[in-house]
Design a protein around this motif. Structure first.
Motif: not given
Length: 801
Positions: A528-542
């Motif tokens: 769900g939208d409120g799940d704590s696993r929804r936010p993530f760290v995005r790579l700058r240069n994937p």
């Protein structure tokens, strides 16, 4: 970088064979990756004269010639038309082997004998293309090998340079290295420019609007040029280093590029609107057509060279199609500039446009050589194209960049290299490299680095120069001293290994998946939208979009591994992964990185056998795995609460593992939608535990309770209990009484159906009573058992059957 032996000898004197020179360069750190000898093995190609040329009697396009090589006259059949009787030609005699392993033999062509071949420049490897045979100067003696007579014998070296040695991307740069090693000096090319009486300021104007990306821009104006082919010496020299001849002006800029290592660009001055040059950034979305005919879309990070109206070049990368040198060009504006290496690198990489120019600028050009290279090119253009050079140089240099100075300690250098050189010997090495040395105190120098050595920034860089010039082979070989230390694993490491052993002992295989995942995979997990696993760290240069964020759960990697194995018909799987997940923390720069255990099961419970029934793993197999882990870690007060905490579990077929108030994890059957999202067509059981909490609750103290030597007695209880009440509540209720004579309580029957009221279930438990001190009599067990029954009736409202 490609250089030639003869070209190097124009700048530095040395008495080394090509192989010795290759070894010297390699030991200097300029690895020679290939050596090719021009004219080597072609001594059978000699100077000859055509005495007669007649039509071949059996072929309209062939000639029958009599050719004298100084010793004899030979009959030669030739198809070229660009020669006549009396011309000196290159004759490949019988036995000669031309480039491409083409061997000359005696042959008959249309019935006429041919005792050799008249060669073109292409056939001799002197040009990429040629229209006819090569016509030699009339004063060459007969019978002499052609390459000796023309002075064309040469050796070509292909040098593999590391990215930091931008100064060696030129003939001059490599000549400097040879001179420094041999203790000689470099003979720099003379470039006296004969200027005309009209000033350059009357013909052109330069404005630099972005001095950060272009600190210096210089230019010369050359009028009255005649564009045409380059002389043969220039063509051959460029082709020797892998460049194609274009015309006399462009060839000069390429020649100076190889000679001095600095890129130049020639504009058709008559095509520059307003006779001006403006250096500034492009506008986002601006379109520009480069010399290769490709239209490019630019951004504000790209530096452009513009005239009064439009872009005419992509700075440091490639010129524009709208200002290139044409056959009709007469007036030329010659550019020599310095551009920021990072900006050129970004533009070149983004556009996928790698040129000889960008290759040098993005590694760091020499800001101090701009006018030298400009004058060298201007003087050559004036000689070869008949141009008149305007008086003066346009030099826009907003803020002069001083040469860097590095502090150097002699003792520290000797210590690092394990050698013993004196301060005088080291100072001499720096001076041979054209560095300026100032003695600050005994054994300490201030070394001023010339502008062409952009790679020298720290003291250790100077130490490397001492190692290179004194010779790597002079550094003694010593065995390093090392102490053997018994490194005992930490408590955390022991627990990690212990947990892995527990999983392997239950038939699981460890897998290691990528720490990256696709953002879309969280939708496939139904989070769900409120799940704590929804936010993530995005790579700058994937590398790819499918691996563009750091994982927040181990489940996607395990599911993809299962799907891949099932596609190969591996239907029974037990896999686990004990790795970190990455959970962003609001207000914190770095995420939280807990260590988690993820395990997945599917397929048969046991391996197939002739005397075994085939059963599939189920919920209780996963529960047994979890129980074994908790037992091994000696974690008590454990309860299994029927709760669908994670949306990817099947409703009613999962539970949460608690120890007191701590949630240790969860397990159960995965939702059918999850299986479908990952292309899996059989039930999966997944368990996920927080290793950090397991480690926190782990107890290394093991309590051993000796078995009683007295006999036991059993009592059964059959009862009706509401459907919504979990069966585990019965056991929890009995254990809460803490009756020391109750050794254990187990459920042995569960029934729903006929004779059981709607909304209820029938449960039967068996309690074992035993004392550590004596044999229990019936009248002692009965009160204890009644207490248990009464408590169940009162607290859980069961009905005893």
């Amino acid at each position: 970088m490609i250089v030639t032996y003869n070209w190097l000898k124009e700048f530095v004197d040395f008495d080394l064979s090509p192989q010795e020179l290759a070894d010297l360069l390699t030991m200097l750190g300029l690895e020679v990756e290939g050596v090719r000898h021009v004219g080597g093995g072609l001594d059978e190609v000699v100077v000859a004269v055509v005495e007669e040329k007649a039509q071949h009697p059996n072929a309209d396009k062939l000639s029958l010639c009599k050719v004298n090589n100084g010793k004899e006259t030979l009959a030669i059949v030739c198809g070229a038309r660009n020669f006549k009787a009396g011309d000196k030609v290159a004759l490949a005699q019988i036995g000669a082997v031309l480039p491409g392993d083409f061997k000359i033999k005696r042959s008959k062509i249309r019935g006429e004998e041919s005792c050799g071949m008249l060669c073109s420049e292409k056939e001799l490897g002197l040009a990429a293309e040629s229209e006819g045979i090569i016509i030699l100067p009339a004063d060459l003696p007969l019978g002499v090998p052609v390459f000796d007579a023309l002075g064309l014998k040469d050796t070509i070296f292909e040098i593999g340079l590391t990215p930091n040695r931008a100064d060696c991307l030129s003939i001059v740069g490599i000549a400097r290295e040879i001179a420094a090693k041999l203790g000689t000096s470099v003979r720099y090319a003379r470039h006296a420019v004969v200027e005309s009486d009209f000033p350059v300021g009357d013909r052109a104007e330069v404005s630099v609007e972005d001095s950060e990306l272009c600190p210096r821009y210089t230019a010369r104006y050359i009028a009255g040029c005649s564009i045409g082919p380059s002389p043969s010496w220039l063509v051959r020299r460029l082709e020797a280093v892998g460049m194609r001849s274009i015309n006399n002006v462009v060839d000069v800029t390429n020649y100076v590029l190889i000679e001095y290592g600095h890129p130049l660009h020639a504009f058709d001055a008559d095509l520059l609107a307003g006779s001006k040059i403006v250096v500034r950034r492009a506008a986002d979305g601006e379109r520009f057509t480069t010399l290769d005919g490709q239209e490019r879309t630019l951004t504000s990070g790209d530096l452009t060279i513009r005239d009064g109206e439009r872009g005419v070049a992509l700075a440091g990368v490639m010129g524009g199609e709208n200002s290139e040198i044409r056959q009709e060009t007469s007036n030329i504006l010659l550019e020599s500039a310095y551009f920021n290496p990072s900006a050129i690198r970004r533009t070149s990489k983004r556009l996928g446009l790698h040129t000889e120019s960008s290759h040098r600028f993005e590694r760091g050009a020499d800001i101090g050589i701009l006018v030298t290279a400009l004058d060298r090119a201007a003087s050559l253009i004036a000689d070869l194209a008949g141009g008149r050079v305007a008086k003066g140089v346009i030099d826009v240099y907003s803020s002069k960049v001083p040469n860097s100075t590095v502090r150097f300690r002699v003792d520290q250098c000797n210590k690092l290299l394990g050698i013993q050189l004196s301060a005088g010997e080291m100072a001499d090495i720096f001076k041979r490299l054209e560095f300026n040395v100032e003695v600050v105190e005994p054994g300490v120098f201030n070394v001023t680095v010339p502008s062409f050595r952009v790679d020298i920034e720290r003291e250790v860089d100077l130490v490397e120069e001492i190692a290179r010039l004194s010779g790597y082979n002079t550094i003694p070989v010593t065995m390093p001293m090392a102490r053997v230390i018994s490194d005992r694993p930490t408590h955390h490491q022991r627990l990690v290994k212990r947990l892995k052993n527990v999983m392997v002992g239950q038939g699981f295989n460890e897998v290691i998946t990528f720490s990256f995942m696709s953002p879309e995979v969280l939708d496939k997990l139904l989070l769900g939208d409120g799940d704590s696993r929804r936010p993530f760290v995005r790579l700058r240069n994937p590398l790819v979009e499918e691996q563009s964020v750091m994982r927040t759960t181990l489940l996607p990697g395990l599911l993809e591994t299962v799907a891949r194995n099932l596609n190969y018909r591996v239907l029974t799987l037990r896999m686990f992964e004990l790795r970190r997940v990455y959970l962003p923390v609001e207000g914190e720069e770095l995420p939280r990185e807990p260590l988690c255990l993820g395990g997945i099961m599917t397929g048969a419970r046991h391996r197939e056998g002739w005397n075994q029934e085939r059963h599939q793993v189920d919920f209780y197999d996963a529960k047994g795995v979890v129980e074994n882990i908790l037992d091994d870690f000696s974690i008590g007060d454990v309860t299994f609460v029927q709760e669908r905490r994670d949306p990817y579990f099947h409703p009613g077929k999962s539970c949460v593992v608690r120890s007191g108030k701590e949630i240790l994890g969860s397990f159960g059957e995965l939702h059918p939608d999850i299986q479908e999202n990952f292309g899996i067509d059989q039930p999966l059981y997944y368990l996920e535990l927080d290793f950090e909490k397991l480690a926190m609750l782990n107890s290394d103290r093991v309590t051993i309770k000796p078995p009683s030597r007295f006999p036991d007695t059993f009592r059964d209880i059959a009862m009706l209990i509401a459907d919504e009440t979990p069966v585990s509540a019965i056991l929890e209720c009995i254990n809460a009484l803490r009756i020391k004579e109750v050794e254990c309580a187990e459920i042995f029957d569960l029934y729903k159906g006929k004779h059981v009221p709607e909304g209820f279930k029938s449960v039967a438990i068996r309690i074992r009573y035993r004392s550590q001190e004596k044999t229990l009599a019936d009248d002692e067990v009965s009160p204890l058992h009644k207490r248990v029954v009464d408590t169940l009736v009162k607290k859980l409202e069961v009905t005893i059957r």
